[in-house]
Write a protein that holds these residues in place. Structure first.
Motif, PDB file in Angstrom:
ATOM      1  N   THR A   1       0.857  -1.176   0.000  1.00 42.17           N
ATOM      2  CA  THR A   1       0.000   0.000   0.000  1.00 42.17           C
ATOM      3  C   THR A   1       0.898   1.233   0.000  1.00 42.17           C
ATOM      4  N   ALA A   2       0.385   2.333  -0.553  1.00 44.72           N
ATOM      5  CA  ALA A   2       1.213   3.547  -0.657  1.00 44.72           C
ATOM      6  C   ALA A   2       1.704   3.975   0.719  1.00 44.72           C
ATOM      7  N   GLN A   3       2.898   4.579   0.737  1.00 46.12           N
ATOM      8  CA  GLN A   3       3.410   5.059   2.016  1.00 46.12           C
ATOM      9  C   GLN A   3       2.547   6.221   2.493  1.00 46.12           C
ATOM     10  N   MET A   4       2.200   6.168   3.768  1.00 46.70           N
ATOM     11  CA  MET A   4       1.277   7.162   4.318  1.00 46.70           C
ATOM     12  C   MET A   4       1.871   7.835   5.539  1.00 46.70           C
ATOM     13  N   LYS A   5       1.266   8.940   5.899  1.00 44.02           N
ATOM     14  CA  LYS A   5       1.579   9.600   7.161  1.00 44.02           C
ATOM     15  C   LYS A   5       0.406   9.323   8.103  1.00 44.02           C
ATOM     16  N   ILE A   6       0.737   8.776   9.250  1.00 45.11           N
ATOM     17  CA  ILE A   6      -0.301   8.355  10.182  1.00 45.11           C
ATOM     18  C   ILE A   6      -0.158   9.155  11.474  1.00 45.11           C
ATOM     19  N   GLY A   7      -1.217   9.828  11.867  1.00 47.89           N
ATOM     20  CA  GLY A   7      -1.196  10.617  13.097  1.00 47.89           C
ATOM     21  C   GLY A   7      -1.863   9.845  14.223  1.00 47.89           C
ATOM     22  N   PHE A   8      -1.400  10.078  15.420  1.00 42.97           N
ATOM     23  CA  PHE A   8      -2.016   9.454  16.595  1.00 42.97           C
ATOM     24  C   PHE A   8      -2.389  10.531  17.599  1.00 42.97           C
ATOM     25  N   VAL A   9      -3.621  10.512  18.049  1.00 41.57           N
ATOM     26  CA  VAL A   9      -4.051  11.334  19.175  1.00 41.57           C
ATOM     27  C   VAL A   9      -4.065  10.389  20.365  1.00 41.57           C
ATOM     28  N   GLY A  10      -3.076  10.562  21.246  1.00 41.24           N
ATOM     29  CA  GLY A  10      -2.778   9.564  22.278  1.00 41.24           C
ATOM     30  C   GLY A  10      -1.500   8.861  21.853  1.00 41.24           C
ATOM     31  N   ALA A  11      -0.604   8.632  22.827  1.00 40.23           N
ATOM     32  CA  ALA A  11       0.717   8.097  22.469  1.00 40.23           C
ATOM     33  C   ALA A  11       1.126   6.965  23.402  1.00 40.23           C
ATOM     34  N   SER A  12       0.131   6.226  23.875  1.00 38.98           N
ATOM     35  CA  SER A  12       0.452   5.162  24.837  1.00 38.98           C
ATOM     36  C   SER A  12       0.467   3.797  24.135  1.00 38.98           C
ATOM     37  N   ALA A  13      -0.026   2.763  24.803  1.00 39.32           N
ATOM     38  CA  ALA A  13       0.143   1.387  24.301  1.00 39.32           C
ATOM     39  C   ALA A  13      -0.376   1.196  22.875  1.00 39.32           C
ATOM     40  N   VAL A  14      -1.569   1.701  22.602  1.00 41.33           N
ATOM     41  CA  VAL A  14      -2.172   1.478  21.281  1.00 41.33           C
ATOM     42  C   VAL A  14      -1.356   2.188  20.203  1.00 41.33           C
ATOM     43  N   ALA A  15      -1.075   3.457  20.423  1.00 40.94           N
ATOM     44  CA  ALA A  15      -0.315   4.236  19.431  1.00 40.94           C
ATOM     45  C   ALA A  15       1.068   3.632  19.213  1.00 40.94           C
ATOM     46  N   GLN A  16       1.723   3.266  20.280  1.00 39.35           N
ATOM     47  CA  GLN A  16       3.096   2.748  20.144  1.00 39.35           C
ATOM     48  C   GLN A  16       3.115   1.388  19.438  1.00 39.35           C
ATOM     49  N   THR A  17       2.136   0.563  19.741  1.00 35.46           N
ATOM     50  CA  THR A  17       2.095  -0.771  19.126  1.00 35.46           C
ATOM     51  C   THR A  17       1.824  -0.660  17.626  1.00 35.46           C
ATOM     52  N   ILE A  18       0.857   0.156  17.258  1.00 36.72           N
ATOM     53  CA  ILE A  18       0.547   0.305  15.825  1.00 36.72           C
ATOM     54  C   ILE A  18       1.745   0.947  15.116  1.00 36.72           C
TER      55      ILE A  18
ATOM     56  N   SER B   1     -11.049  -3.840  20.308  1.00 36.49           N
ATOM     57  CA  SER B   1     -11.321  -4.902  21.289  1.00 36.49           C
ATOM     58  C   SER B   1     -10.228  -5.973  21.350  1.00 36.49           C
ATOM     59  N   VAL B   2      -9.117  -5.723  20.670  1.00 40.03           N
ATOM     60  CA  VAL B   2      -8.035  -6.712  20.712  1.00 40.03           C
ATOM     61  C   VAL B   2      -6.925  -6.183  21.624  1.00 40.03           C
ATOM     62  N   PRO B   3      -6.522  -6.973  22.639  1.00 44.43           N
ATOM     63  CA  PRO B   3      -5.475  -6.480  23.542  1.00 44.43           C
ATOM     64  C   PRO B   3      -4.195  -6.160  22.771  1.00 44.43           C
ATOM     65  N   MET B   4      -3.579  -5.027  23.115  1.00 47.32           N
ATOM     66  CA  MET B   4      -2.344  -4.646  22.422  1.00 47.32           C
ATOM     67  C   MET B   4      -1.219  -5.639  22.698  1.00 47.32           C
ATOM     68  N   LEU B   5      -1.324  -6.377  23.792  1.00 49.90           N
ATOM     69  CA  LEU B   5      -0.319  -7.410  24.059  1.00 49.90           C
ATOM     70  C   LEU B   5      -0.283  -8.420  22.925  1.00 49.90           C
ATOM     71  N   TRP B   6      -1.464  -8.740  22.380  1.00 47.62           N
ATOM     72  CA  TRP B   6      -1.537  -9.682  21.270  1.00 47.62           C
ATOM     73  C   TRP B   6      -1.016  -9.028  19.986  1.00 47.62           C
ATOM     74  N   ILE B   7      -1.465  -7.806  19.759  1.00 46.70           N
ATOM     75  CA  ILE B   7      -1.048  -7.123  18.518  1.00 46.70           C
ATOM     76  C   ILE B   7       0.454  -6.857  18.543  1.00 46.70           C
ATOM     77  N   SER B   8       1.017  -6.672  19.728  1.00 46.19           N
ATOM     78  CA  SER B   8       2.451  -6.359  19.813  1.00 46.19           C
ATOM     79  C   SER B   8       3.325  -7.613  19.793  1.00 46.19           C
ATOM     80  N   ASP B   9       2.707  -8.755  19.639  1.00 50.18           N
ATOM     81  CA  ASP B   9       3.484  -9.987  19.488  1.00 50.18           C
ATOM     82  C   ASP B   9       3.922 -10.088  18.023  1.00 50.18           C
TER      83      ASP B   9
END
Ligand SMILES: NC(=O)c1ccc[n+]([C@@H]2O[C@H](COP(=O)([O-])OP(=O)(O)OC[C@H]3O[C@@H](n4cnc5c(N)ncnc54)[C@H](OP(=O)(O)O)[C@@H]3O)[C@@H](O)[C@H]2O)c1
Length: 208
Positions: free
Chosen positions: A4-21, A134-142
């Motif tokens: 997929t084309a390279q994109m710029k992705i912004g995050f409002v919030g910088a904790s577990a979810v933002a860092q994992t993604i 609804s998916v724990p970031m622990l799983w996504i960060s594996d």
């Protein structure tokens, strides 16, 4: 793998979810702008740790990016969206869960409008897509190679907004399943809905 084309992705919030993604999208050449409540200076160490491709900005800076992920606690949603009066059609990915209280743990009212419809109301002009909630970031960060390809749900009222989100999720290694509108699909996947937290079943059924 789908590219997929390279994109710029912004995050409002910088904790577990933002860092994992962020850790998922960086290897594909996407760039990230993180924002939080305390301001860009407070994110300097994290930006350094995450490495090239990541910068810190204000909420308004993050909100200017191609795709913006809302990753704050439910109680912070209104304040976090307030600095952006008009989203001008940009894509806002709602990763939040409508948790009313952590102690004791309880959900917000889950009747009436769905949580993502409420976020749509608070983000004028945004094309809202619900994902990741609804998916724990622990799983996504594996990131282990043996991890089964997991299904992640999206919902949204704008098909053209769901396409790049779908492509991004597929690119970073998930099977994306579109559940339909914010009213119907959003209710299925939001906390308290029948599809919240069922990722394991979907690994077995749909995993590649
Ligand atoms: N953790 C998980 O496994 C998981 C999984 C799926 C979905 N979720 C949902 O995703 C959301 C975020 O969870 P999380 O665990 O990543 O975050 P979190 O630990 O709740 O951190 C909240 C983040 O939001 C920022 N914030 C708070 N108020 C803000 C404002 N007014 N403007 C800008 N930023 C603001 C905070 O900034 P400061 O640090 O400066 O205060 C912090 O970076 C929640 O709704 C949660 O239910 C979590």
């Amino acid at each position: 793998m789908q590219e997929t084309a390279q994109m710029k992705i912004g995050f409002v919030g910088a904790s577990a979810v933002a860092q994992t993604i962020t850790k998922h999208v960086l290897p594909h050449g996407h760039q990230v702008v993180l924002s939080n409540l305390r301001g860009p200076e407070s994110l300097a160490a994290l930006v350094n740790e995450l490495g090239p491709g990541v910068s810190a900005g204000t909420v308004q800076d993050a909100a200017k990016q191609d795709i913006v992920v809302l990753a704050v606690k439910w109680r912070s949603v209104q304040a976090a969206l307030f600095p952006v009066p008009d989203w001008n059609g940009r894509i806002l990915v709602d990763a939040t869960n409508r948790i009313a209280s952590y102690d004791p743990s309880s959900l917000g009212d889950i009747s009436g409008r769905t949580s993502s419809e409420i976020i749509s109301d608070l983000a004028p002009g945004a094309r809202v897509v619900k994902a990741f909630n609804s998916v724990p970031m622990l799983w996504i960060s594996d990131f282990s190679a043996s991890k089964p390809r997991t299904a992640l749900f999206i919902s949204g009222d704008d098909t053209s907004a769901k396409k790049p989100v779908n492509d991004l999720l597929e690119q970073i290694g998930f099977n994306c399943i579109d559940l339909g509108s914010l009213a119907v699909g959003g209710r299925l996947q939001q906390l308290g809905g029948p599809l919240a937290g069922v990722r394991l079943n979907f690994i077995e059924k749909f995993g590649a």
